[in-house]
Design an enzyme around this catalytic site. Sequence first.
Site, PDB file in Angstrom:
ATOM      1  N   ARG A   1     -39.767   4.100 -21.180  1.00 28.68           N
ATOM      2  CA  ARG A   1     -39.340   5.336 -20.522  1.00 28.68           C
ATOM      3  C   ARG A   1     -38.609   5.097 -19.204  1.00 28.68           C
ATOM      4  O   ARG A   1     -38.056   6.024 -18.620  1.00 28.68           O
ATOM      5  CB  ARG A   1     -40.550   6.251 -20.304  1.00 28.68           C
ATOM      6  CG  ARG A   1     -40.922   6.996 -21.571  1.00 28.68           C
ATOM      7  CD  ARG A   1     -41.916   8.078 -21.277  1.00 28.68           C
ATOM      8  NE  ARG A   1     -43.270   7.547 -21.192  1.00 28.68           N
ATOM      9  CZ  ARG A   1     -44.242   8.105 -20.474  1.00 28.68           C
ATOM     10  NH1 ARG A   1     -44.000   9.184 -19.765  1.00 28.68           N
ATOM     11  NH2 ARG A   1     -45.445   7.575 -20.460  1.00 28.68           N
TER      12      ARG A   1
ATOM     13  N   GLY B   1     -57.802   7.186 -22.375  1.00 27.60           N
ATOM     14  CA  GLY B   1     -59.064   6.924 -23.057  1.00 27.60           C
ATOM     15  C   GLY B   1     -60.172   7.686 -22.341  1.00 27.60           C
ATOM     16  O   GLY B   1     -60.213   7.722 -21.115  1.00 27.60           O
TER      17      GLY B   1
HETATM   18  C1  UD1 Z   1     -54.906   2.075 -21.799  1.00 32.51           C
HETATM   19  C2  UD1 Z   1     -56.351   2.184 -22.170  1.00 32.51           C
HETATM   20  C3  UD1 Z   1     -56.844   3.622 -21.927  1.00 32.51           C
HETATM   21  C4  UD1 Z   1     -56.593   4.003 -20.473  1.00 32.51           C
HETATM   22  C5  UD1 Z   1     -55.138   3.780 -20.102  1.00 32.51           C
HETATM   23  C6  UD1 Z   1     -54.935   3.965 -18.630  1.00 32.51           C
HETATM   24  C7  UD1 Z   1     -56.729   0.609 -24.004  1.00 32.51           C
HETATM   25  C8  UD1 Z   1     -56.867   0.471 -25.450  1.00 32.51           C
HETATM   26  N1  UD1 Z   1     -56.517   1.851 -23.568  1.00 32.51           N
HETATM   27  O1  UD1 Z   1     -54.191   2.910 -22.661  1.00 32.51           O
HETATM   28  O2  UD1 Z   1     -58.226   3.718 -22.211  1.00 32.51           O
HETATM   29  O3  UD1 Z   1     -56.939   5.364 -20.279  1.00 32.51           O
HETATM   30  O4  UD1 Z   1     -54.718   2.447 -20.427  1.00 32.51           O
HETATM   31  O5  UD1 Z   1     -53.592   3.942 -18.328  1.00 32.51           O
HETATM   32  O6  UD1 Z   1     -56.862  -0.336 -23.279  1.00 32.51           O
HETATM   33  N2  UD1 Z   1     -50.367  -4.234 -22.133  1.00 32.51           N
HETATM   34  C9  UD1 Z   1     -50.146  -5.560 -22.412  1.00 32.51           C
HETATM   35  N3  UD1 Z   1     -50.146  -5.987 -23.727  1.00 32.51           N
HETATM   36  C10 UD1 Z   1     -50.339  -5.144 -24.748  1.00 32.51           C
HETATM   37  C11 UD1 Z   1     -50.575  -3.779 -24.468  1.00 32.51           C
HETATM   38  C12 UD1 Z   1     -50.589  -3.353 -23.157  1.00 32.51           C
HETATM   39  O7  UD1 Z   1     -49.950  -6.358 -21.494  1.00 32.51           O
HETATM   40  O8  UD1 Z   1     -50.327  -5.620 -25.884  1.00 32.51           O
HETATM   41  C13 UD1 Z   1     -50.377  -3.780 -20.750  1.00 32.51           C
HETATM   42  C14 UD1 Z   1     -49.304  -2.772 -20.431  1.00 32.51           C
HETATM   43  O9  UD1 Z   1     -48.144  -3.426 -19.927  1.00 32.51           O
HETATM   44  C15 UD1 Z   1     -49.949  -1.917 -19.361  1.00 32.51           C
HETATM   45  C16 UD1 Z   1     -51.427  -1.971 -19.714  1.00 32.51           C
HETATM   46  O10 UD1 Z   1     -51.598  -3.104 -20.517  1.00 32.51           O
HETATM   47  O11 UD1 Z   1     -49.783  -2.448 -18.078  1.00 32.51           O
HETATM   48  C17 UD1 Z   1     -51.897  -0.730 -20.451  1.00 32.51           C
HETATM   49  O12 UD1 Z   1     -51.127  -0.551 -21.598  1.00 32.51           O
HETATM   50  P1  UD1 Z   1     -50.730   0.882 -22.121  1.00 32.51           P
HETATM   51  O13 UD1 Z   1     -49.998   0.748 -23.394  1.00 32.51           O
HETATM   52  O14 UD1 Z   1     -50.121   1.657 -21.028  1.00 32.51           O
HETATM   53  O15 UD1 Z   1     -52.201   1.447 -22.415  1.00 32.51           O
HETATM   54  P2  UD1 Z   1     -52.579   2.878 -22.883  1.00 32.51           P
HETATM   55  O16 UD1 Z   1     -52.325   3.000 -24.340  1.00 32.51           O
HETATM   56  O17 UD1 Z   1     -51.971   3.866 -22.000  1.00 32.51           O
END
Ligand code: UD1
Length: 468
Positions: free
Chosen positions: A13, A137
């Site tokens: 985004r 979450g």
């Molecule tokens: C996650 C949480 C959710 C919480 C939210 C807060 C999980 C499953 N869910 O959801 O409970 O309310 O954050 O914002 O953890 N990232 C990686 N590798 C990946 C996936 C994500 O490094 O494979 C990093 C992203 O860059 C980011 C963070 O982890 O900085 C969170 O990822 P994002 O996809 O935003 O998580 P949400 O689905 O929003």
Amino acid sequence: MNVVILAAGQGKRMRSKLPKVLHLLAGKPLLAHVLDSARQLGAGKICVVYGHGGEAVPAALAAPDIAWVRQEPQLGTGHAVLQALPHLDAAAPTLVLYGDVPLTRISTLRSLLAQAQEHDQTLALLSVELDDPTGYGRIVRAADGAIVRIVEEKDASDNERSINEVNTGILVAPTPRLIEWLPRLGKGNAQGEYYLTDIVGLAVGAGMKVRTSQPDDVWETSGVNSRAQLAALERIYQAGVATRLLENGVQLADPARIDVRGELLCGMDVTIDIDCVFEGRVELADRVVIGAHCVLKNCRVGSGARIAPFCHIEDAVVGPDNIVGPYARLRPGTELGREVHVGNFVEVKNSSIADHSKANHLAYLGDATIGSRVNIGAGTITCNYDGANKFRTVIEDDVFIGSDTQLVAPVTVGRGATLGAGTTLTKDAPPDQLTVSRARQVSVPGWKRPTKNPNPNPIPNANPKKED
Ligand code: UD1
Ligand code: MG
């Protein structure tokens, strides 16, 4: 403690080629803010999980205290922390931070760590209550308030979706438990991802304590997913800086119109007008006044100095009681003594100007050493560059330089010398004498100004009209 920073996400985004965590907040990449927090907490190991944007992220922020782990493909937050495990010290707990959540207070993280350490083997979660919890979450609790699990929005029942307490993603876990649990996570959920949040259910199942703590302000846990969110966090950050400056006795014309992208150190009774930008490290001594719309980067301004509006000052030292601007540009290597005046449209670069000297209008002073009580006339230019090399101009004490003078460097103007207006100085000017290089003025007696011819020759039509 170990700190794992999750920074592999794409940040679609943002609509940008730059990886999300390298976008700037207060002049510094988002991830650099999080790294600074980890260092302030005294992290023993810092591990950054990166992926989207590839090597640009470690290339931008490489440091000897960081272990970089590439996560490819990105299969969820649980999978991300799994990649970091080989780098962690199993004897210390692990704090998980997000690379796109830049403004969490150190005190907030300290109390979360304290929760985890209160009892051995505690999982501590940072949670917040939101009026609109959409997308997050949810923290699911039993009737007695004990945490049962975290359920992601997409997997939640209608009942669970009505829970306002949400997971911020920031947590502290005992590292041996992460080593045990993370390889066992499944991806049988709505998003087909390995959820880090599933460790909460595992901890509860194993009889471990799960605790939460809350930040003072919700924005401490706000992430950046869009440029609008980044701009909103920037304003929150700048409002905090402005409040601290006011509390420390700095007068801001409008606390909503100042931007500090680095460190601004102020003495007593400093006044800053609207729309000024401070970058790098800027020091303003007592009673300094900064006019509206100035940009100051890596500079020191001496006590009592007044910077009039619209000045640009970079890598420079402004002396005590100077008057600079409006519209002055002080470039790197400028050093001004006491009570120096640098006026409108004067550019100074790699030059020193000693006490009580003045260059009040329209001048370029580059690679010059200028003494005390020197007066530089309007339109003076040091010709410091021959197209290949740079040369110095030396102007000794008590020199008077007439307007529209060019000093072709290398050249020295001796102490007390005067240069006549319009001089192009190519040889040294001796001290205490008038040096002037310009054609002698002549007046031509009887000379007549041309007059218009009453019967001019017809001028042939240069653009004849096209005939039909
Ligand atoms: C996650 C949480 C959710 C919480 C939210 C807060 C999980 C499953 N869910 O959801 O409970 O309310 O954050 O914002 O953890 N990232 C990686 N590798 C990946 C996936 C994500 O490094 O494979 C990093 C992203 O860059 C980011 C963070 O982890 O900085 C969170 O990822 P994002 O996809 O935003 O998580 P949400 O689905 O929003
Ligand atoms: Mg997601």
